[in-house]
Write a protein that holds these residues in place. Structure first.
Motif, PDB file in Angstrom:
ATOM      1  N   ARG A  30       4.433   9.390  -5.712  1.00  0.00           N
ATOM      2  CA  ARG A  30       3.320  10.316  -5.598  1.00  0.00           C
ATOM      3  C   ARG A  30       2.683  10.780  -7.005  1.00  0.00           C
ATOM      4  NH1 ARG A  30       7.419  12.347  -1.966  1.00  0.00           N
ATOM      5  NH2 ARG A  30       8.730  13.246  -3.510  1.00  0.00           N
ATOM      6  N   THR A  31       3.679  10.786  -8.039  1.00  0.00           N
ATOM      7  CA  THR A  31       2.881  10.898  -9.397  1.00  0.00           C
ATOM      8  C   THR A  31       1.917  10.235  -9.534  1.00  0.00           C
ATOM      9  OG1 THR A  31       5.179  11.860 -10.244  1.00  0.00           O
ATOM     10  CG2 THR A  31       3.369  10.964 -11.826  1.00  0.00           C
ATOM     11  N   LEU A  32       2.061   8.757  -9.482  1.00  0.00           N
ATOM     12  CA  LEU A  32       1.110   7.762  -9.607  1.00  0.00           C
ATOM     13  C   LEU A  32      -0.482   7.972  -8.773  1.00  0.00           C
ATOM     14  CD1 LEU A  32       2.851   4.379 -10.058  1.00  0.00           C
ATOM     15  CD2 LEU A  32       1.812   5.533 -11.898  1.00  0.00           C
ATOM     16  N   GLU A  33      -0.214   8.449  -7.458  1.00  0.00           N
ATOM     17  CA  GLU A  33      -1.000   8.589  -6.640  1.00  0.00           C
ATOM     18  C   GLU A  33      -1.708   9.738  -7.022  1.00  0.00           C
ATOM     19  OE1 GLU A  33       0.605   7.232  -2.416  1.00  0.00           O
ATOM     20  OE2 GLU A  33       1.046   9.405  -2.924  1.00  0.00           O
ATOM     21  N   LEU A  34      -1.257  10.700  -7.601  1.00  0.00           N
ATOM     22  CA  LEU A  34      -2.124  12.035  -8.382  1.00  0.00           C
ATOM     23  C   LEU A  34      -2.797  11.534  -9.671  1.00  0.00           C
ATOM     24  CD1 LEU A  34       0.724  14.890  -7.907  1.00  0.00           C
ATOM     25  CD2 LEU A  34      -1.646  14.665  -6.697  1.00  0.00           C
ATOM     26  N   GLN A  35      -2.252  10.831 -10.426  1.00  0.00           N
ATOM     27  CA  GLN A  35      -2.889  10.127 -11.675  1.00  0.00           C
ATOM     28  C   GLN A  35      -4.039   9.403 -11.057  1.00  0.00           C
ATOM     29  OE1 GLN A  35       0.304   8.350 -13.850  1.00  0.00           O
ATOM     30  NE2 GLN A  35       1.111  10.085 -14.465  1.00  0.00           N
ATOM     31  N   ARG A  36      -3.573   8.509 -10.131  1.00  0.00           N
ATOM     32  CA  ARG A  36      -4.905   7.721  -9.715  1.00  0.00           C
ATOM     33  C   ARG A  36      -6.034   8.454  -9.081  1.00  0.00           C
ATOM     34  NH1 ARG A  36      -3.136   3.106  -5.687  1.00  0.00           N
ATOM     35  NH2 ARG A  36      -2.827   5.084  -4.332  1.00  0.00           N
ATOM     36  N   ASP A  37      -5.718   9.483  -8.341  1.00  0.00           N
ATOM     37  CA  ASP A  37      -6.748  10.226  -7.835  1.00  0.00           C
ATOM     38  C   ASP A  37      -7.506  11.015  -8.723  1.00  0.00           C
ATOM     39  OD1 ASP A  37      -6.077   9.361  -5.395  1.00  0.00           O
ATOM     40  OD2 ASP A  37      -4.922  11.435  -4.895  1.00  0.00           O
ATOM     41  N   GLU A  38      -6.855  11.670  -9.908  1.00  0.00           N
ATOM     42  CA  GLU A  38      -7.421  12.217 -11.060  1.00  0.00           C
ATOM     43  C   GLU A  38      -8.322  11.227 -11.764  1.00  0.00           C
ATOM     44  OE1 GLU A  38      -6.189  15.000 -14.993  1.00  0.00           O
ATOM     45  OE2 GLU A  38      -4.646  14.378 -13.418  1.00  0.00           O
ATOM     46  N   ALA A  39      -7.768   9.975 -12.145  1.00  0.00           N
ATOM     47  CA  ALA A  39      -8.278   9.210 -12.986  1.00  0.00           C
ATOM     48  C   ALA A  39      -9.533   8.642 -12.194  1.00  0.00           C
ATOM     49  CB  ALA A  39      -7.608   8.141 -13.206  1.00  0.00           C
ATOM     50  N   TRP A  78       1.701   0.878 -10.504  1.00  0.00           N
ATOM     51  CA  TRP A  78       2.015   0.516  -9.174  1.00  0.00           C
ATOM     52  C   TRP A  78       2.627  -0.715  -8.809  1.00  0.00           C
ATOM     53  CZ3 TRP A  78       0.962   4.366  -5.473  1.00  0.00           C
ATOM     54  CH2 TRP A  78       1.025   3.883  -4.077  1.00  0.00           C
ATOM     55  N   GLN A  79       2.223  -1.860  -9.467  1.00  0.00           N
ATOM     56  CA  GLN A  79       2.698  -3.286  -8.962  1.00  0.00           C
ATOM     57  C   GLN A  79       4.240  -2.968  -9.735  1.00  0.00           C
ATOM     58  OE1 GLN A  79       1.427  -5.788  -7.579  1.00  0.00           O
ATOM     59  NE2 GLN A  79       3.703  -6.372  -7.738  1.00  0.00           N
ATOM     60  N   THR A  80       4.601  -2.304 -10.620  1.00  0.00           N
ATOM     61  CA  THR A  80       6.046  -2.286 -11.095  1.00  0.00           C
ATOM     62  C   THR A  80       6.728  -1.444 -10.032  1.00  0.00           C
ATOM     63  OG1 THR A  80       5.194  -2.075 -13.513  1.00  0.00           O
ATOM     64  CG2 THR A  80       7.419  -1.327 -13.095  1.00  0.00           C
ATOM     65  N   LEU A  81       6.073  -0.601  -9.500  1.00  0.00           N
ATOM     66  CA  LEU A  81       6.657   0.134  -8.491  1.00  0.00           C
ATOM     67  C   LEU A  81       6.971  -0.720  -7.166  1.00  0.00           C
ATOM     68  CD1 LEU A  81       7.223   3.373  -8.149  1.00  0.00           C
ATOM     69  CD2 LEU A  81       5.158   3.320  -6.637  1.00  0.00           C
ATOM     70  N   ASP A 109       0.781  -1.216   0.165  1.00  0.00           N
ATOM     71  CA  ASP A 109      -0.218   0.167   0.057  1.00  0.00           C
ATOM     72  C   ASP A 109       0.841   1.302  -0.096  1.00  0.00           C
ATOM     73  OD1 ASP A 109      -2.342  -1.556   0.159  1.00  0.00           O
ATOM     74  OD2 ASP A 109      -2.238  -1.612   2.291  1.00  0.00           O
ATOM     75  N   ASN A 110       1.980   1.070   0.270  1.00  0.00           N
ATOM     76  CA  ASN A 110       2.940   2.326   0.482  1.00  0.00           C
ATOM     77  C   ASN A 110       4.300   1.820   0.169  1.00  0.00           C
ATOM     78  OD1 ASN A 110       4.262   4.680   1.008  1.00  0.00           O
ATOM     79  ND2 ASN A 110       4.000   4.696   3.178  1.00  0.00           N
ATOM     80  N   PRO A 111       4.589   1.637  -1.370  1.00  0.00           N
ATOM     81  CA  PRO A 111       5.915   0.865  -1.543  1.00  0.00           C
ATOM     82  C   PRO A 111       7.296   1.849  -1.251  1.00  0.00           C
ATOM     83  CG  PRO A 111       4.651   1.194  -3.537  1.00  0.00           C
ATOM     84  CD  PRO A 111       3.748   1.598  -2.372  1.00  0.00           C
ATOM     85  N   GLY A 112       6.952   3.185  -1.219  1.00  0.00           N
ATOM     86  CA  GLY A 112       8.033   4.196  -0.940  1.00  0.00           C
ATOM     87  C   GLY A 112       8.149   4.537   0.287  1.00  0.00           C
ATOM     88  N   ARG A 113       7.465   3.688   1.262  1.00  0.00           N
ATOM     89  CA  ARG A 113       7.850   3.897   2.718  1.00  0.00           C
ATOM     90  C   ARG A 113       9.294   3.882   3.194  1.00  0.00           C
ATOM     91  NH1 ARG A 113       4.871   0.470   7.196  1.00  0.00           N
ATOM     92  NH2 ARG A 113       6.314  -1.300   6.287  1.00  0.00           N
ATOM     93  N   GLY A 114       9.749   4.928   3.929  1.00  0.00           N
ATOM     94  CA  GLY A 114      11.161   4.845   4.551  1.00  0.00           C
ATOM     95  C   GLY A 114      11.438   6.306   4.724  1.00  0.00           C
TER      96      GLY A 114
END
Length: 605
Positions: free
Chosen positions: A97-106, A160-163, A6-11
């Motif tokens: 962050r880019t994917l989250e913005l794109q997902r929210d917009e879509a 997202w899965q690629t991420l 759910d948060n692959p960039g966590r760190g």
């Protein structure tokens, strides 16, 4: 390191970068230290400083410079690995962050298109209801928009899965980098995997490496227990005093029982471990007694808890008895705790005298009923042997080891009739004897054993690697059938002494129990038998000392095998100091009046 889907960039990128900077600074400090060492080495010239001291300094400084350079390289490699990890995580966070913005917009666009599609469908339904003609073009147009936005979301989920996959790759790359030989040096998995034995670990790892392992992977250090004592002696002797002290502090239980380590250093380590074990044992008792008070154990559970409490109490009593032993005895005779285990109850050995320098050393092995709790008494008996040895052989230095390094059969049990405990104990004794012989090859080595201890010792002395100068048996409970001659034992000289065999109800003085073990146990061989081949000596002839009148080593009236001024004690001293020519002869034991009466009543001639 697992990835949070759910948060692959966590760190904490900033924290990782700070850690990388810290390691880089340490690397710089190490390189500065290396430069100073090299400068100091360059400054040692014949016109400034020469001789053995100068050569020793240069060698030590060069070794330190190599170690420091290695540390600098490892810190640099770790800093590089952490920096790369931080960059990788930062890239994942930016893309996330880019994917989250794109997902929210879509998602918002999809909801709007679905809402418009529903409205258009409603208008078509109204038109049909009132006889009109439905215009489906608008509904179809919104339907295509819904499909397009759903595809966008599907593509975003794939990205997202690629991420997630990329973050997993970043994690794996970091782990690989941090466990590479450039970072871990000799502690890298590939290098450690090649160190299959304790000897290989000692020669392949530095003291610093072992200290790191003690904190990170202490299980690997178990390999050291099987190291060759001669290899251990060379390794330990080559360490500096600071490294030895650090290893003792980090792993006292290992160093204190490692054959080949100097005995005074083993004593230091075991005293540290003893001080650690006693409070631990007390906490264990408190936990067993009070930790489960709210639990309904039932009959079986209650019994198990009582057993656990009894074991914890036995451990504590044993540890406290060992501690007491170290503070008793002659003030001019050092006492060294040369072995200590965490068994319940513990096993231990206390050396009376300087085991690192004594010219003549005797290991004293007790029999039935001995345990760590009886260490004060066994050490007291061993000290009597030491005093007698000093009197009959005052030209040499002596030490006696009160060795309770095996689980002896309890008094009143049937285990004394078997050899199971003796065989397990014999293996432990063989290790101790081999360790001493390897580290003190110039010293005389003797073993004195009493009762079931003779069974244990005889088994140890058949081990291929064991050899002693003399073996002295007193009050033997018997040897196994496969050891039926003195020549079966790896001892230059074999001696045996035995008091008159008597029944426990016989009022005559004598040994009440040794004969029982030989008659009814799995160890029937009598070492004083004429066909065994030992040199026998008197213990109750009345010549040269008080006659033994009991099976114990210490008895009322001072008639035990090792009581002061007994014929037995003096003969033990003679046998273990190369004075066999002074032994008193073993008398011919005639039946006691009680035995004669039994024989007469049975009609046996």
């Amino acid at each position: 390191m697992s990835v949070d889907a759910d948060n692959p960039g966590r760190g904490d990128v900033a924290g990782v970068l700070a850690a990388a900077r810290e390691r880089s600074m340490k690397a710089t400090a190490m390189r500065d230290a290396e430069w100073e060492l090299q400068a100091a080495i360059a400054g040692v010239t014949p016109d400034v400083w020469a001789g053995e001291a100068a050569m020793a300094f240069v060698a030590a400084a060069a070794s330190s410079a190599t170690e420091v350079a290695g540390l600098a390289a490892r810190w640099d490699a770790e800093a590089t690995a952490l920096s790369a990890y931080a960059r990788g995580v930062q890239d994942i966070q930016d893309r996330q962050r880019t994917l989250e913005l794109q997902r929210d917009e879509a998602s918002a666009d999809l909801r709007a298109a679905e809402r418009s599609q529903r409205n258009a469908a409603a208008e078509e339904a109204v038109a049909v209801t009132f006889g009109g003609v439905a215009d489906t073009k608008q509904s179809e147009r919104y339907g295509r928009s819904v499909a397009r936005h759903r595809q966008t979301l599907t593509d975003i989920e794939a990205s997202w899965q690629t991420l997630i996959d990329d973050r997993d790759a970043v994690n794996r790359a970091c782990i690989t980098a941090l466990t590479d030989e450039g970072v871990l040096g000799r502690l890298a998995p590939g290098t450690l995997g090649g160190l299959q034995s304790g000897d290989a670990m000692l020669t392949g790892l530095t003291a610093t490496d072992l200290l790191v392992l003690a904190r990170t992977n202490p299980g690997l250090l178990e390999k050291l227990k099987a190291s060759d004592p001669a290899t251990v002696q060379t390794w330990w002797g080559g360490l500096g005093a600071d490294d030895q002290t650090a290893l003792i502090a980090a792993m006292p239980g290992l160093i204190g029982n490692l054959e080949g380590v100097r005995y005074t250093d083993r004593d230091r380590a075991n005293r540290v471990w003893l001080r650690q074990q006693i409070p631990e044992a007390k906490r264990d008792i408190a936990t067993q007694n009070y930790g489960a008070g709210d639990t309904n154990y039932g009959a079986a559970g209650g019994y198990q808890q009582e057993t656990a409490v009894a074991a914890a109490l036995a451990r504590l009593r044993g540890l406290e008895a060992i501690q007491k032993t170290l503070h008793q005895g002659d003030s001019d005779t050092p006492r060294l705790l040369i072995s200590l285990t965490d068994d319940r109850p513990p096993l231990a050995a206390v050396a009376l005298g300087d085991l690192d320098s004594a010219q003549n050393v005797t290991f004293a092995v007790p029999g039935m009923g001995s345990s760590a709790e009886s260490m004060p008494d066994w050490a007291a008996s061993s000290e009597k042997v030491l005093r007698a040895q000093r009197q009959v052989d005052d030209a040499r230095s002596h030490a006696v080891v009160a060795w309770i390094g095996y689980e002896a059969p309890p008094v009143g049990g049937t285990q004394v009739l078997g050899t199971g405990l003796a065989r397990a104990g014999g293996a432990n004794l063989a290790d101790a004897l081999c360790g001493f012989a390897a580290t003190r090859p110039g010293a005389d080595l003797n073993v004195l054993a009493h009762s079931y201890g003779t069974t244990t010792t005889a088994i140890a002395l058949t081990d291929a690697g064991v050899h002693v100068d003399s073996f002295v048996s007193i009050g033997s409970a018997g040897l196994p059938p496969d050891i039926d001659e003195a020549s079966d034992l790896h001892a230059d000289h074999v001696f045996a002494g035995q008091a008159q065999d008597v029944w426990a109800v016989d009022p005559a003085p004598g040994d009440q129990w040794a004969w029982f073990g030989r008659a009814f146990g799995d160890h029937p061989v009598n070492p004083v038998g004429s066909d065994f081949g030992a040199q026998t000596f008197g213990v109750d002839s009345g010549i040269g000392g008080t006659a033994v009148g009991d099976h114990g080593v210490s008895a009322p009236g001072d008639t035990g095998y090792l009581d002061a001024n007994t014929e037995s004690l003096w003969n033990v001293a003679y046998a273990t100091t190369r004075h066999a020519h002074l032994l008193t002869a073993a008398p011919r034991h005639e039946p006691t009046p009680f035995q004669q009466a039994i024989i007469g009543a049975s009609g046996v001639n």
